[in-house]
Scaffold this motif. Structure first.
Motif, PDB file in Angstrom:
ATOM      1  N   THR A  91       0.835  -1.207   0.000  1.00 16.22           N
ATOM      2  CA  THR A  91       0.000   0.000   0.000  1.00 16.22           C
ATOM      3  C   THR A  91       0.869   1.256   0.000  1.00 16.22           C
ATOM      4  O   THR A  91       0.527   2.243  -0.647  1.00 16.22           O
ATOM      5  CB  THR A  91      -0.952  -0.026   1.211  1.00 16.22           C
ATOM      6  N   THR A  92       2.003   1.214   0.680  1.00 12.45           N
ATOM      7  CA  THR A  92       2.919   2.367   0.665  1.00 12.45           C
ATOM      8  C   THR A  92       3.378   2.672  -0.764  1.00 12.45           C
ATOM      9  O   THR A  92       3.421   3.832  -1.187  1.00 12.45           O
ATOM     10  CB  THR A  92       4.158   2.075   1.562  1.00 12.45           C
ATOM     11  N   GLN A  93       3.697   1.623  -1.523  1.00 12.07           N
ATOM     12  CA  GLN A  93       4.100   1.829  -2.925  1.00 12.07           C
ATOM     13  C   GLN A  93       2.944   2.405  -3.742  1.00 12.07           C
ATOM     14  O   GLN A  93       3.144   3.251  -4.623  1.00 12.07           O
ATOM     15  CB  GLN A  93       4.570   0.511  -3.550  1.00 12.07           C
ATOM     16  N   ALA A  94       1.724   1.951  -3.454  1.00 18.91           N
ATOM     17  CA  ALA A  94       0.561   2.436  -4.210  1.00 18.91           C
ATOM     18  C   ALA A  94       0.329   3.925  -3.955  1.00 18.91           C
ATOM     19  O   ALA A  94       0.085   4.698  -4.894  1.00 18.91           O
ATOM     20  CB  ALA A  94      -0.684   1.635  -3.838  1.00 18.91           C
ATOM     21  N   VAL A  95       0.433   4.323  -2.698  1.00 15.77           N
ATOM     22  CA  VAL A  95       0.232   5.734  -2.358  1.00 15.77           C
ATOM     23  C   VAL A  95       1.308   6.582  -3.045  1.00 15.77           C
ATOM     24  O   VAL A  95       1.026   7.645  -3.609  1.00 15.77           O
ATOM     25  CB  VAL A  95       0.248   5.916  -0.808  1.00 15.77           C
ATOM     26  N   ALA A  96       2.547   6.081  -3.041  1.00 15.16           N
ATOM     27  CA  ALA A  96       3.646   6.815  -3.689  1.00 15.16           C
ATOM     28  C   ALA A  96       3.420   6.906  -5.200  1.00 15.16           C
ATOM     29  O   ALA A  96       3.624   7.961  -5.806  1.00 15.16           O
ATOM     30  CB  ALA A  96       4.979   6.133  -3.390  1.00 15.16           C
ATOM     31  N   LEU A  97       2.979   5.801  -5.807  1.00 10.88           N
ATOM     32  CA  LEU A  97       2.741   5.814  -7.263  1.00 10.88           C
ATOM     33  C   LEU A  97       1.627   6.799  -7.604  1.00 10.88           C
ATOM     34  O   LEU A  97       1.753   7.582  -8.560  1.00 10.88           O
ATOM     35  CB  LEU A  97       2.373   4.406  -7.759  1.00 10.88           C
ATOM     36  N   ASP A  98       0.553   6.767  -6.837  1.00 12.22           N
ATOM     37  CA  ASP A  98      -0.568   7.681  -7.104  1.00 12.22           C
ATOM     38  C   ASP A  98      -0.106   9.129  -7.072  1.00 12.22           C
ATOM     39  O   ASP A  98      -0.418   9.904  -7.976  1.00 12.22           O
ATOM     40  CB  ASP A  98      -1.687   7.494  -6.060  1.00 12.22           C
ATOM     41  N   SER A  99       0.659   9.485  -6.037  1.00 10.59           N
ATOM     42  CA  SER A  99       1.006  10.906  -5.947  1.00 10.59           C
ATOM     43  C   SER A  99       2.049  11.266  -6.997  1.00 10.59           C
ATOM     44  O   SER A  99       1.999  12.360  -7.565  1.00 10.59           O
ATOM     45  CB  SER A  99       1.387  11.308  -4.522  1.00 10.59           C
ATOM     46  N   PHE A 100       2.943  10.340  -7.308  1.00  6.10           N
ATOM     47  CA  PHE A 100       3.940  10.603  -8.368  1.00  6.10           C
ATOM     48  C   PHE A 100       3.240  10.823  -9.715  1.00  6.10           C
ATOM     49  O   PHE A 100       3.511  11.796 -10.427  1.00  6.10           O
ATOM     50  CB  PHE A 100       4.902   9.411  -8.452  1.00  6.10           C
ATOM     51  N   LEU A 101       2.308   9.928 -10.072  1.00  9.45           N
ATOM     52  CA  LEU A 101       1.650  10.043 -11.385  1.00  9.45           C
ATOM     53  C   LEU A 101       0.690  11.231 -11.423  1.00  9.45           C
ATOM     54  O   LEU A 101       0.581  11.913 -12.442  1.00  9.45           O
ATOM     55  CB  LEU A 101       0.919   8.740 -11.729  1.00  9.45           C
ATOM     56  N   GLU A 102       0.006  11.482 -10.321  1.00  8.53           N
ATOM     57  CA  GLU A 102      -0.892  12.646 -10.301  1.00  8.53           C
ATOM     58  C   GLU A 102      -0.093  13.933 -10.451  1.00  8.53           C
ATOM     59  O   GLU A 102      -0.521  14.857 -11.140  1.00  8.53           O
ATOM     60  CB  GLU A 102      -1.753  12.659  -9.035  1.00  8.53           C
ATOM     61  N   GLY A 103       1.096  13.965  -9.845  1.00  8.88           N
ATOM     62  CA  GLY A 103       1.978  15.127  -9.976  1.00  8.88           C
ATOM     63  C   GLY A 103       2.383  15.382 -11.427  1.00  8.88           C
ATOM     64  O   GLY A 103       2.668  16.509 -11.818  1.00  8.88           O
ATOM     65  N   ARG A 104       2.391  14.321 -12.229  1.00  4.75           N
ATOM     66  CA  ARG A 104       2.722  14.459 -13.655  1.00  4.75           C
ATOM     67  C   ARG A 104       1.472  14.688 -14.490  1.00  4.75           C
ATOM     68  O   ARG A 104       1.562  14.810 -15.720  1.00  4.75           O
ATOM     69  CB  ARG A 104       3.409  13.187 -14.166  1.00  4.75           C
ATOM     70  N   GLY A 105       0.320  14.673 -13.849  1.00  3.65           N
ATOM     71  CA  GLY A 105      -0.946  14.842 -14.582  1.00  3.65           C
ATOM     72  C   GLY A 105      -1.346  13.607 -15.363  1.00  3.65           C
ATOM     73  O   GLY A 105      -2.145  13.675 -16.316  1.00  3.65           O
ATOM     74  N   THR A 106      -0.795  12.429 -15.005  1.00  5.00           N
ATOM     75  CA  THR A 106      -1.098  11.188 -15.731  1.00  5.00           C
ATOM     76  C   THR A 106      -1.424  10.073 -14.732  1.00  5.00           C
ATOM     77  O   THR A 106      -0.613   9.190 -14.506  1.00  5.00           O
ATOM     78  CB  THR A 106       0.106  10.753 -16.587  1.00  5.00           C
ATOM     79  N   PRO A 107      -2.618  10.130 -14.126  1.00  2.00           N
ATOM     80  CA  PRO A 107      -2.931   9.166 -13.061  1.00  2.00           C
ATOM     81  C   PRO A 107      -3.064   7.724 -13.547  1.00  2.00           C
ATOM     82  O   PRO A 107      -3.147   7.472 -14.751  1.00  2.00           O
ATOM     83  CB  PRO A 107      -4.273   9.674 -12.522  1.00  2.00           C
ATOM     84  N   VAL A 108      -3.090   6.801 -12.596  1.00  2.00           N
ATOM     85  CA  VAL A 108      -3.361   5.385 -12.894  1.00  2.00           C
ATOM     86  C   VAL A 108      -4.716   5.289 -13.586  1.00  2.00           C
ATOM     87  O   VAL A 108      -5.698   5.873 -13.119  1.00  2.00           O
ATOM     88  CB  VAL A 108      -3.386   4.565 -11.575  1.00  2.00           C
ATOM     89  N   SER A 109      -4.777   4.569 -14.721  1.00  2.00           N
ATOM     90  CA  SER A 109      -6.051   4.395 -15.433  1.00  2.00           C
ATOM     91  C   SER A 109      -6.854   3.259 -14.816  1.00  2.00           C
ATOM     92  O   SER A 109      -8.060   3.390 -14.617  1.00  2.00           O
ATOM     93  CB  SER A 109      -5.803   4.075 -16.909  1.00  2.00           C
TER      94      SER A 109
END
Ligand code: ADP
Length: 190
Positions: A91-109
């Motif tokens: 879950t820690t990796q998931a939270v990090a991935l979400d914020s990293f991708l959202e920061g790029r404007g390209t969220p998890v689909s």
């Protein structure tokens, strides 16, 4: 941009199916297991660290894994999207991935989760050991540990994406083509 998390236990067929999805959708395939193995082969510092965990069927620590994954994504500024295979596994990796991708404007689909029962997983991994040369496939105790770690640490990541309405479960039993078709049917149009 299509960012797909291909999810499922060890031996579920994530790597096999990624090959087909990459061709079909022109995505960049990022397998954390493959990247760690390439580092082990190249005798990098990261490889040496990762190997000590992988050989026992344990997870490589989150901070190291997250940093590595982000730097891999950054190597492909022109990507049409990514298939994340073997990440996020906590879950820690998931939270990090979400914020990293959202920061790029390209969220998890979406998260597509291959569902395969435990006995089938074990026999697939033992069969794969014949050709993969992977130490973690050859030892039944290590296989069992990977499955246990999956149940405890990784399975909760499915709930994280279900809560976002991004989760689809896929029956992972059948021919490779049948499973590819099920995955394609679940991928949202972009
Ligand atoms: P499999 O899914 O068949 O277990 P992988 O190639 O995806 O194989 O992973 C092999 C090993 O690499 C894992 O058992 C773990 O030690 C390490 N690893 C891969 N991805 C991650 C991750 N996201 N977080 C922590 N460790 C990982």
């Amino acid at each position: 941009m299509l960012n797909i998390i291909l999810f499922g236990p060890p031996g579920a067929g994530k790597g096999t199916q990624s090959t087909f999805l990459v061709e079909e959708y022109g995505l960049v395939h990022l397998s954390t297991g493959d990247i760690f193995r390439a580092n082990i082969k190249g005798s990098t510092e990261l490889g040496q660290l990762a190997q000590s965990y992988m050989d026992k069927g344990q997870l490589v620590p989150d901070d190291v894994t997250i940093r590595m994954l982000e730097s891999e994504v950054n190597k492909f500024p022109d990507a049409k999207g990514f298939i994340f295979d073997g990440f996020p596994r906590t879950t820690t990796q998931a939270v990090a991935l979400d914020s990293f991708l959202e920061g790029r404007g390209t969220p998890v689909s979406c998260m597509l989760a291959l569902d395969v029962e435990e006995e089938e997983l074990k026999s697939r991994l033992i069969a794969r050991a014949e050709t993969s040369g992977r130490a973690d496939d050859a030892d039944p105790a290590v296989i069992q540990n990977r499955i246990n770690v999956y149940r405890k640490e990784t399975e909760p990541v499915a709930e994280h994406y279900a809560a976002q309405g991004k989760y689809t479960g896929i029956d992972g039993i059948g021919t490779i083509e049948e499973i590819t078709d099920r995955l394609k049917a679940a991928i949202p149009a972009v």
